[in-house]
Scaffold this motif. Sequence first.
Motif, PDB file in Angstrom:
ATOM      1  N   SER A  92       0.855  -1.183   0.000  1.00  0.00           N
ATOM      2  CA  SER A  92       0.000   0.000   0.000  1.00  0.00           C
ATOM      3  C   SER A  92       0.890   1.233   0.000  1.00  0.00           C
ATOM      4  O   SER A  92       1.838   1.333   0.794  1.00  0.00           O
ATOM      5  N   LEU A  93       0.601   2.167  -0.917  1.00  0.00           N
ATOM      6  CA  LEU A  93       1.437   3.353  -1.105  1.00  0.00           C
ATOM      7  C   LEU A  93       0.613   4.622  -0.975  1.00  0.00           C
ATOM      8  O   LEU A  93      -0.571   4.652  -1.321  1.00  0.00           O
ATOM      9  N   ASP A  94       1.272   5.682  -0.511  1.00  0.00           N
ATOM     10  CA  ASP A  94       0.682   7.017  -0.571  1.00  0.00           C
ATOM     11  C   ASP A  94       0.966   7.576  -1.958  1.00  0.00           C
ATOM     12  O   ASP A  94       2.131   7.758  -2.329  1.00  0.00           O
ATOM     13  N   ALA A  95      -0.080   7.840  -2.728  1.00  0.00           N
ATOM     14  CA  ALA A  95       0.102   8.240  -4.123  1.00  0.00           C
ATOM     15  C   ALA A  95       0.749   9.611  -4.254  1.00  0.00           C
ATOM     16  O   ALA A  95       1.403   9.901  -5.260  1.00  0.00           O
ATOM     17  N   ALA A  96       0.609  10.465  -3.246  1.00  0.00           N
ATOM     18  CA  ALA A  96       1.188  11.804  -3.334  1.00  0.00           C
ATOM     19  C   ALA A  96       2.709  11.767  -3.259  1.00  0.00           C
ATOM     20  O   ALA A  96       3.392  12.521  -3.960  1.00  0.00           O
ATOM     21  N   SER A  97       3.255  10.870  -2.445  1.00  0.00           N
ATOM     22  CA  SER A  97       4.694  10.843  -2.214  1.00  0.00           C
ATOM     23  C   SER A  97       5.377   9.565  -2.673  1.00  0.00           C
ATOM     24  O   SER A  97       6.604   9.517  -2.786  1.00  0.00           O
ATOM     25  N   GLY A  98       4.589   8.495  -2.905  1.00  0.00           N
ATOM     26  CA  GLY A  98       5.175   7.200  -3.187  1.00  0.00           C
ATOM     27  C   GLY A  98       5.627   6.469  -1.945  1.00  0.00           C
ATOM     28  O   GLY A  98       6.181   5.363  -2.018  1.00  0.00           O
ATOM     29  N   LYS A  99       5.383   7.037  -0.775  1.00  0.00           N
ATOM     30  CA  LYS A  99       5.810   6.430   0.494  1.00  0.00           C
ATOM     31  C   LYS A  99       5.052   5.133   0.746  1.00  0.00           C
ATOM     32  O   LYS A  99       3.845   5.049   0.547  1.00  0.00           O
ATOM     33  N   GLU A 100       5.782   4.116   1.184  1.00  0.00           N
ATOM     34  CA  GLU A 100       5.181   2.824   1.494  1.00  0.00           C
ATOM     35  C   GLU A 100       4.462   2.908   2.836  1.00  0.00           C
ATOM     36  O   GLU A 100       5.061   3.250   3.856  1.00  0.00           O
ATOM     37  N   LEU A 101       3.172   2.595   2.839  1.00  0.00           N
ATOM     38  CA  LEU A 101       2.376   2.630   4.066  1.00  0.00           C
ATOM     39  C   LEU A 101       2.444   1.296   4.791  1.00  0.00           C
ATOM     40  O   LEU A 101       2.537   1.249   6.009  1.00  0.00           O
ATOM     41  N   TRP A 102       2.370   0.211   4.037  1.00  0.00           N
ATOM     42  CA  TRP A 102       2.586  -1.122   4.583  1.00  0.00           C
ATOM     43  C   TRP A 102       2.886  -2.092   3.466  1.00  0.00           C
ATOM     44  O   TRP A 102       2.571  -1.837   2.311  1.00  0.00           O
ATOM     45  N   ARG A 103       3.508  -3.185   3.819  1.00  0.00           N
ATOM     46  CA  ARG A 103       3.841  -4.242   2.873  1.00  0.00           C
ATOM     47  C   ARG A 103       3.769  -5.566   3.610  1.00  0.00           C
ATOM     48  O   ARG A 103       4.235  -5.683   4.751  1.00  0.00           O
ATOM     49  N   THR A 104       3.187  -6.562   2.976  1.00  0.00           N
ATOM     50  CA  THR A 104       3.108  -7.886   3.568  1.00  0.00           C
ATOM     51  C   THR A 104       3.277  -8.940   2.484  1.00  0.00           C
ATOM     52  O   THR A 104       3.113  -8.651   1.301  1.00  0.00           O
ATOM     53  N   VAL A 105       3.614 -10.148   2.888  1.00  0.00           N
ATOM     54  CA  VAL A 105       3.749 -11.273   1.980  1.00  0.00           C
ATOM     55  C   VAL A 105       2.817 -12.371   2.443  1.00  0.00           C
ATOM     56  O   VAL A 105       2.878 -12.788   3.612  1.00  0.00           O
TER      57      VAL A 105
END
Length: 389
Positions: A92-105
């Motif tokens: 999940s990314l913040d579209a304004a900055s490209g910052k990763e909000l969370w990542r899971t596998v």
Amino acid sequence: MAIAPVVLASGRRGSWIARSLISGLLLASIAGCSLWGGSSAKPVPADLGANVAVLGVRQAWNVRVGKVEMPLDVQVHGSVVTLASSDGSVVSLDAASGKELWRTVVGEPLSAGVGGDGKTSAVVTRANTLVILEAGKELWRQSLPAQVFTAPLVAGGRVFVLSADRSVTAFDGATGRRLWIQSRPGEPLVLRQAGVLRAVGDTLVVGASGRMVGLNPNGGAVQWELPIASSRGTNDVERLVELVGRTSRVGDSVCTRAFQAAVGCVNTSRGTVVWTQPASGSEGVHGDDIAVFGTESNGIVNAWNRTNGARLWTVERYKHRRLTAPLLLGRSVVFGDDSGLVHLISRDDGAPLNRISTDGSGIAAAPVVASDTLVIVTRSGSVFGFRPD
């Protein structure tokens, strides 16, 4: 003729040998290859010439998620973009900055994703397991009876799954308890590509063969069923007909594509077909209350009047390029191709407005927009954010 970006799967629990033979025959036919050893050269796309940037666009950010070799639906909720890679990563990314909000596998390769409502995300593994996440944490998982190539729909506290055998299953979003299943007669072949599954008001709209079907989301009862295209031909391959995503919704109007057969619009409140037009594409459509836009399998781009289906314009500049489904974005129609280029053309007449390069691996999903940012995903797993200058 350009190769359609699809692979076939069997809708029957029959011989794997038979499935492989049928799929191989179709793909060989599409590619123009002789089954007796001969071949014909793939048409070469025309040179697009120098790019004249009528509409200024700049790259704002770029992140990596992993290779995308499955049907991908990029979810947008506000400024948040959620997507997945074939190896089972969900990001999940913040579209304004490209910052990763969370990542899971999720621990298994995926066959479909991502569905979501802004709080809950859903993907399906190749082992036919539905996995539900919240803020990157797994809530539950459930086994499914068949393969899935369409991103699940999360709506109204429930999760809806359209399987390759054209069955639709509803689950309780909190517990994973199965609420109902609506099954339909099986077909010999199905597309290994995303179908139609969306909510329109209080109706669950799904694609079943060449028909758009409205279901009651509370119990799965059929409310209406509308033909977009009919089966034709003398064998299973020629008779294949299926609705494909993406769709275009404006109020009660939903427009869709039947694979290599037609484009059409229906009125979901009246349960009527408004119009259909012959069209030979394999990707979905997009549009607004004025026009519907689509890319054909041979690289031609079309625009139709949303009210009556009349052809507004046709562009052959991108012929023999494998194009994604389009996105209508302001004055532009945006689509990607298999060389990794992103094209912006005028919604009024199809004239080129700009051309953007990515990583050269091919565009993996239909473009989306969030927080004034055009988001593009490539097959190698790069995610680009572009903004107007």
